[in-house]
Design a protein around this motif. Structure first.
Motif, PDB file in Angstrom:
ATOM      1  N   TYR A   1       1.045  -1.256  -0.020  1.00 38.47           N
ATOM      2  CA  TYR A   1      -0.031   0.011   0.057  1.00 38.47           C
ATOM      3  C   TYR A   1       0.737   1.153   0.014  1.00 38.47           C
ATOM      4  O   TYR A   1       0.467   2.219  -0.749  1.00 38.47           O
TER       5      TYR A   1
ATOM      6  N   VAL B   1       0.880   4.321  -2.552  1.00 41.33           N
ATOM      7  CA  VAL B   1       0.360   5.778  -2.492  1.00 41.33           C
ATOM      8  C   VAL B   1       1.410   6.729  -2.531  1.00 41.33           C
ATOM      9  O   VAL B   1       1.219   7.637  -2.744  1.00 41.33           O
TER      10      VAL B   1
ATOM     11  N   ILE C   1      -9.884  15.133  -1.591  1.00 46.63           N
ATOM     12  CA  ILE C   1     -11.151  14.582  -1.079  1.00 46.63           C
ATOM     13  C   ILE C   1     -11.399  15.540  -0.054  1.00 46.63           C
ATOM     14  O   ILE C   1     -11.155  15.697   1.172  1.00 46.63           O
TER      15      ILE C   1
ATOM     16  N   HIS D   1     -16.463  11.943  -6.330  1.00 47.96           N
ATOM     17  CA  HIS D   1     -16.268  10.883  -5.446  1.00 47.96           C
ATOM     18  C   HIS D   1     -16.998  10.910  -4.173  1.00 47.96           C
ATOM     19  O   HIS D   1     -16.268  10.239  -3.296  1.00 47.96           O
TER      20      HIS D   1
ATOM     21  N   VAL E   1     -14.613   9.674  -0.901  1.00 45.98           N
ATOM     22  CA  VAL E   1     -13.588   8.739  -0.902  1.00 45.98           C
ATOM     23  C   VAL E   1     -12.768   8.937  -1.973  1.00 45.98           C
ATOM     24  O   VAL E   1     -12.896   9.380  -3.112  1.00 45.98           O
ATOM     25  N   ASP E   2     -11.321   9.023  -1.653  1.00 46.85           N
ATOM     26  CA  ASP E   2     -10.211   9.299  -2.460  1.00 46.85           C
ATOM     27  C   ASP E   2      -9.799   7.824  -3.314  1.00 46.85           C
ATOM     28  O   ASP E   2      -9.530   6.911  -2.617  1.00 46.85           O
ATOM     29  N   PRO E   3     -10.240   7.779  -4.500  1.00 48.07           N
ATOM     30  CA  PRO E   3     -10.028   6.352  -5.195  1.00 48.07           C
ATOM     31  C   PRO E   3      -8.722   6.012  -5.363  1.00 48.07           C
ATOM     32  O   PRO E   3      -8.439   4.812  -5.509  1.00 48.07           O
ATOM     33  N   ASP E   4      -7.707   6.875  -5.188  1.00 47.68           N
ATOM     34  CA  ASP E   4      -6.463   6.581  -5.340  1.00 47.68           C
ATOM     35  C   ASP E   4      -5.627   6.259  -4.110  1.00 47.68           C
ATOM     36  O   ASP E   4      -4.750   5.383  -4.019  1.00 47.68           O
ATOM     37  N   THR E   5      -6.225   6.243  -3.075  1.00 48.27           N
ATOM     38  CA  THR E   5      -5.524   6.152  -1.528  1.00 48.27           C
ATOM     39  C   THR E   5      -6.715   5.258  -0.827  1.00 48.27           C
ATOM     40  O   THR E   5      -6.217   4.657   0.063  1.00 48.27           O
ATOM     41  N   GLY E   6      -7.968   5.427  -1.112  1.00 45.80           N
ATOM     42  CA  GLY E   6      -8.889   4.730   0.000  1.00 45.80           C
ATOM     43  C   GLY E   6      -9.398   5.566   0.966  1.00 45.80           C
ATOM     44  O   GLY E   6      -9.965   5.070   1.850  1.00 45.80           O
ATOM     45  N   VAL E   7      -8.791   6.496   1.193  1.00 43.31           N
ATOM     46  CA  VAL E   7      -9.007   7.352   2.401  1.00 43.31           C
ATOM     47  C   VAL E   7     -10.485   8.055   2.190  1.00 43.31           C
ATOM     48  O   VAL E   7     -11.058   8.575   1.205  1.00 43.31           O
TER      49      VAL E   7
ATOM     50  N   TRP F   1      -9.003   0.770  -0.489  1.00 41.86           N
ATOM     51  CA  TRP F   1      -8.041   0.617  -1.580  1.00 41.86           C
ATOM     52  C   TRP F   1      -8.108  -0.699  -1.861  1.00 41.86           C
ATOM     53  O   TRP F   1      -8.270  -0.934  -3.178  1.00 41.86           O
TER      54      TRP F   1
END
Lengths: 306, 762
Positions: A267, A271, A302, B437, B626-632, B754
């Motif tokens: 991960y 990232v 975000i 998102h 949701v940030d699709p690149d990091t999953g946050v 993610w």
């Protein structure tokens, strides 16, 4: 334990020559002691009252940041925010208001943690640390200063009095972006800093460095072919997505992270590429004159504005 | 009602100034003359046999007053329902926070050094740390002698199964065959922690044969009972006092280290004080939110009607049962949910492992179970092509409906909670459309009220001021402070004329304390009844003076007046002064326990949790990015609607909901205990990530106020735990809305989100 309070830098250097270790904010030293990582040194010299170390100064071709400048000052100092923006981005993300008010940049870099937030920005901006003893003064690049996680090449009697950075050219921007699971009291899981200079629509300089993916802050290699390529799309000042992706991939490939409680290596590798891409994008946009407020983490992304 | 309406100036908490100025004293702030510093020696291994426990060197260290072990206290097993543990380990240790010995020394450093000198050799035993493996015939046992424990009540047990419950209604298997669509899902929730901001502290001082214990407890009477049971003392010789309490969230319910410190003080022949570090607060108490595996299969018709459900729940009990015996039935109620389900078959087991014991952390079992069942509900809605709100609308319980376990509900407001929360969110989305998102999510939930005995003494003094003497315990919610509003309303005086005396078992009548959302529900009824006794006395006094019927006397604004005669009135303070010379104004009441409803479902292992007194209902509707690149994931808005009956203290009620939501966001996204071979790996605030104030979203709260009979005072129900139940579930459904698939592990960390995105890509 003895604690000497230094009133001048020379006081501090004398104490250090006799074996004392410097303490400013104490956010690493004291916390580390309480957590049982390392006992407090038998002799300490307090350098937090040395005003000559707590200034940011702009000379014609050089910016000097005193080692006693706190993170809280860095995040709002006009010279830092205007010309070394990535450092302000990073300082604004450190710990909590309490940590930022006492923690100093000198303590940060001499602690040598690969997870320090200000490290990657200083690397991409080409900062050098100034190390003084009673009898000498030298400058050392950060790559040479940091030798491993928590270790530095400085001698025990050397005090970091500050950092010197060549004043960036006009069409320049920098940015630091970090992965955050929450918005305060966070420690870097991965992060990336970028520094970009343009001449017209050509990139003349691009440096990227990565936080918390190697034993020390790691600078991304192999970016030379990005420099001197036409990179603007229209007039927006944004580097083309293909180039950003390439930079992100290089960052991911060069990362050698560990798996721990905070994230897996897989991960982290992924990232850090995302962070590198975003840092370069934000730095380039700043170089092109776009106002992106400090820190980048709150300005874009975000839910950033809410 | 003059005092309790919502248009009043802000509610002022009597304990507020102490707490915000720093003048308030918490247990750790206290010192008494000659006090020793206590430190506990913990096992630090998950499972093992004690081969050597030699305290000689520790005892001989200069500055050490006493070192005690299992040999120095009565040898008995304790715990409610299943007595399965001792104060100090004997022979076997079953989790890392098990206490081996306690030290009292001249200062904290010496105590710590003495603990390090205790010579311990523990032979490792196989660690039971997997819920499913623990159920197998060949699994090692956490308690080799489980059969000899004298369990009370209806508690089916078997090897590592500490307790088991099932709820069955109708023939679920046959009904499932009639469904048009059947969906099966599996969810796994990690354990988590209460994390009160004050690590606990206990100070014990003996005077003769009686001991006074100052402790960070939510439940002083239960703490007292624990001391009496384990040290074999009569109730009258143990006094428990709770100074200001720095939060509990359930983690300070039950009985913990009060007896250890009392026994230590006795051995040291001087007072002793224990103050936990943050790490100890994570590792040692037997109150941790239990990890859980939930498997659900539900059948629906094409028009979205649930026809049957089958489910299995495994709950990580940890090494000792503490108060968790009822968790299986409670978890079963939550995976059924507030739905009309005609045929159901649910089984739940509380499984012994070598982990820290689980116990009642704010709404035990509910946030995880709700997260599972409400994620499952969105999958059902998807399967039949219905909007999630519409699907719930068709299946939730309304006024007069029969719930899945057979309880028939009176007037309830779940449907209105659903409509109001969904409408509030929809209005926001209409104003600010969903970003690329972003998505919304909704979840409904429920939670019982618990009616138990509680008493109160109230006295009006010679100047008309009032004291309430209550066994209620303030744990940060402010609920105790609302007791003054109830008394003020009954007595016609201002809340500022009332002082609340609490925190002391030697002074107050018995009560549950700050547990199970019960402060107002139970202590409030007692204060109301005791205040009414004084109000009646005041009316009699005023009636005689004013030559009116007592029934016509109105107590308000500090005056006793006559209904319909504006001119005739007497100051209540004057009446109080007269009474001080004659019959004192004293009220003392023990409020009768409300009657519990009945169920028609068949319950094996019934722990009294299948029919709920004054059930509370809620709906949370959220907007998440949701940030699709990091999953946050970032929660942007929470729109909450709660039916907790009449709201007595609007400001306090809003605070409860907001706090519960923030705790729920933590459970949803960042808070989870990471374990390795039974040991906690993130027992500290650096790696166990609470939400911070910077993470708090916009929260909009509405109350669906229904004056509920057979409940708390003035038609109120509980509210402390309910706000914590639905949040994680609603967030899960929103995340699913953004990324297109369910995240099946809780917390839904950035990396898990993610990974879910990555897996869906393959």
């Amino acid at each position: 334990m003895t604690l000497t309070i230094a009133h001048t830098v020379d006081d501090a250097l004398t104490a250090m020559a006799q074996g004392a270790r410097p303490i400013a904010g104490g956010t690493d030293l004291v916390v580390g002691h309480r957590q049982g990582k390392a006992p407090l040194p038998a002799q300490l010299v307090a350098i937090d009252r040395l005003t000559e170390l707590s200034r940011v100064e702009l000379a014609s071709d050089q910016i000097r940041i005193g080692s006693g400048v706190t993170h809280a000052d860095l995040m709002i100092d006009p010279i830092v925010v205007g010309r070394l923006t990535a450092v302000a981005d990073a300082a604004a993300l450190v710990g909590s208001p309490a940590t930022r008010n006492v923690g100093t940049i000198g303590g940060n870099i001499m602690n040598g943690s690969p997870a320090m937030d200000t490290g990657a920005p200083l690397v991409v901006l080409g900062a050098e640390a100034v190390l003084r003893t009673e009898t000498s003064e030298r400058r050392v690049s950060l790559a040479d200063l940091w030798t491993g996680p928590g270790t530095v090449s400085a001698q025990a009697d050397e005090l970091c009095t500050g950092l010197v950075i060549s004043t960036p050219t006009t069409q320049h921007g920098s940015a630091y972006v970090r992965l955050e699971y929450r918005r305060a009291m966070e420690i870097a899981i991965v992060g990336a800093a970028a520094s970009v200079s343009f001449d017209g629509d050509r990139i003349t300089s691009l440096r990227v460095a990565l936080t918390a993916v190697a034993p020390t802050i790691r600078e991304v290699k192999g970016l030379d072919d990005v420099v001197d390529q036409p990179s603007f799309v229209g007039t927006g000042g944004v580097i083309v997505p293909e180039v950003l992706s390439r930079i992100g991939s290089l960052a991911s490939q060069q990362a050698t992270p560990i798996s721990d409680l905070r994230a897996s290596d897989r991960y982290r590798s992924h990232v850090v590429g995302v962070m590198a891409r975003r840092a370069v994008d934000a730095a380039a946009r700043r170089a092109a004159g776009e106002e992106i407020s400090v820190p980048v983490n709150r300005a874009i992304g975000i839910g950033a504005q809410r | 009602m003059t005092v309790l309406s919502s248009d009043l100036p802000p509610f002022r908490r009597a304990d507020g100034p102490d707490k915000v100025t720093g003048s308030g004293r918490y247990t750790a702030d206290l010192s008494v003359t000659g006090m020793a510093y206590a430190k506990l020696c913990f096992a630090k291994v998950a499972h093992g046999r004690i081969r050597r426990l030699d305290v000689t060197a520790a005892r001989e260290l200069a500055g050490v007053f006493a070192v005690i072990t299992a040999d120095d206290v009565p040898d008995l097993l304790y715990s409610p329902v299943i007595p399965d543990r001792r104060l100090f380990a004997r022979d076997v240790v079953r989790f890392e926070g098990e206490v081996l010995a306690a030290v009292a020394a001249v200062d904290a450093e010496t105590a710590e050094r003495a603990v390090s000198l205790i010579d311990v050799e523990i032979e490792p035993l196989p660690v039971v740390n997997d819920l499913e493996a623990a159920l197998k015939e060949d699994s090692p046992l956490v308690h080799e002698d489980w059969e000899s424990y004298e369990a009370t009540g209806d508690t089916p047990r078997d090897r590592n199964v500490a307790t088991f419950s099932s709820i069955t209604k109708g023939d679920a298997a046959s009904a499932m065959d009639t469904a048009d669509v059947v969906v099966s899902s599996r969810y796994v929730a990690d354990g988590s922690h209460a994390v009160p901001i004050e690590p606990r502290s206990v100070l014990a001082q003996w005077e003769g044969d009686a001991v006074t214990i100052w402790t960070s407890s939510q439940v002083p009477f239960e703490a007292r009972a624990g001391v009496c049971e384990t040290l074999q003392l009569p109730t009258n010789r143990v006094r428990v006092i709770v100074p200001h309490l720095g939060g509990g969230f359930g983690g300070k319910c039950g009985f913990h280290f009060e007896a250890h410190v009392a026994a230590l003080a006795k051995a040291a022949k001087r007072p002793a004080k224990l103050v936990f570090s943050r790490e100890e607060e994570f590792l040692a108490p037997d109150r941790r939110r239990e990890s859980m595996i939930v498997e659900l299969t539900t059948g629906v018709t094409n028009d979205g009607e649930i026809v049957a459900r089958q489910g299995r729940v495994l709950i990580d009990n940890g090494a000792y049962v503490a108060d968790a015996a009822f968790f299986p039935q409670l978890a079963a109620m939550h995976v059924g949910g507030p739905y009309r389900i005609p045929a159901i078959e649910l089984e739940a087991s509380l499984v012994y492992t070598n982990h820290q014991p689980s116990g009642s952390v704010r709404a035990p079992t509910a946030p995880q179970a709700c997260w599972a069942v409400e994620s499952h509900t969105d999958e059902l809605a998807d399967a039949v092509g219905l909007d999630p709100v519409e699907f719930r609308r068709r299946n939730i319980v309304h006024t007069g409906d029969e719930g899945f376990a057979g309880q028939v509900y009176g007037e309830i407001g779940l449907d209105e909670c659903l409509e109001r929360a969904a409408a509030s969110l929809a209005a926001s989305v209409a104003e600010v459309p969903l970003g690329s998102h972003e998505a919304t999510g909704v979840a409904v939930s429920w939670w019982p009220s618990f009616g138990v005995p509680a008493g109160a003494n109230v006295k009006m003094q010679e100047d008309g001021s009032v004291q309430i003497i209550t066994g209620a315990q303030e744990c940060g919610t402010g609920a105790v402070m609302t007791l003054a509003d109830i008394a003020a309303d009954e007595l016609g005086v201002e809340p500022s004329d009332i002082r609340i005396v609490y925190q002391d078992t030697a002074v107050a009548p018995t009560g549950p304390g700050a547990t199970g959302s019960q402060t107002l529900l139970n202590h409030g009824r007692a204060v109301e009844a005791a205040s009414r006794q004084i109000a009646d006395q005041l009316r009699e006094l005023a009636a005689a003076e004013l030559e009116a019927a007592a029934g016509d006397i109105v107590l308000a604004d500090g005056q006793a007046g006559v209904a319909g005669s504006p001119g005739a009135s007497l100051a209540i303070a004057d009446l109080a002064a007269s009474a001080a010379q004659a019959d004192l104004l004293l009220g003392s009441a023990s409020a009768p326990v409300p009657e519990y409803p009945t169920v028609s479902a068949v319950c094996v292992g019934d722990q009294g949790m299948a029919a709920w007194l004054a059930p509370q209902f809620s709906c949370h509707a959220v907007r998440v990015a949701v940030d699709p690149d990091t999953g946050v994931s970032r929660v942007l808005e929470v729109h909450a609607a709660h039916d907790s009956g009449t709201i007595l203290n609007p400001i306090g009620a809003h605070g409860q909901v907001e706090g519960g939501i923030v705790m729920g966001i933590g459970q949803a996204l960042t808070e989870g205990t990471q374990l390795g071979e039974g040991l906690q790996r993130n027992a500290g605030l650096l790696e166990y990530k609470l939400q911070t104030i910077a993470d708090v979203p916009t929260i909009s709260t509405q109350f669906v106020e229904i004056d509920t009979p057979n409940a708390g005072p003035r038609g109120s129900k509980g509210l402390a735990e309910a706000p914590n139940v639905a949040t994680a579930a609603a967030i899960a459904n929103a995340i699913r809305g953004v990324i297109g698939s369910s995240v099946r592990t809780l917390p839904m960390t950035a990396e898990r989100v993610w990974s879910t995105i990555e897996e869906a890509r393959v």
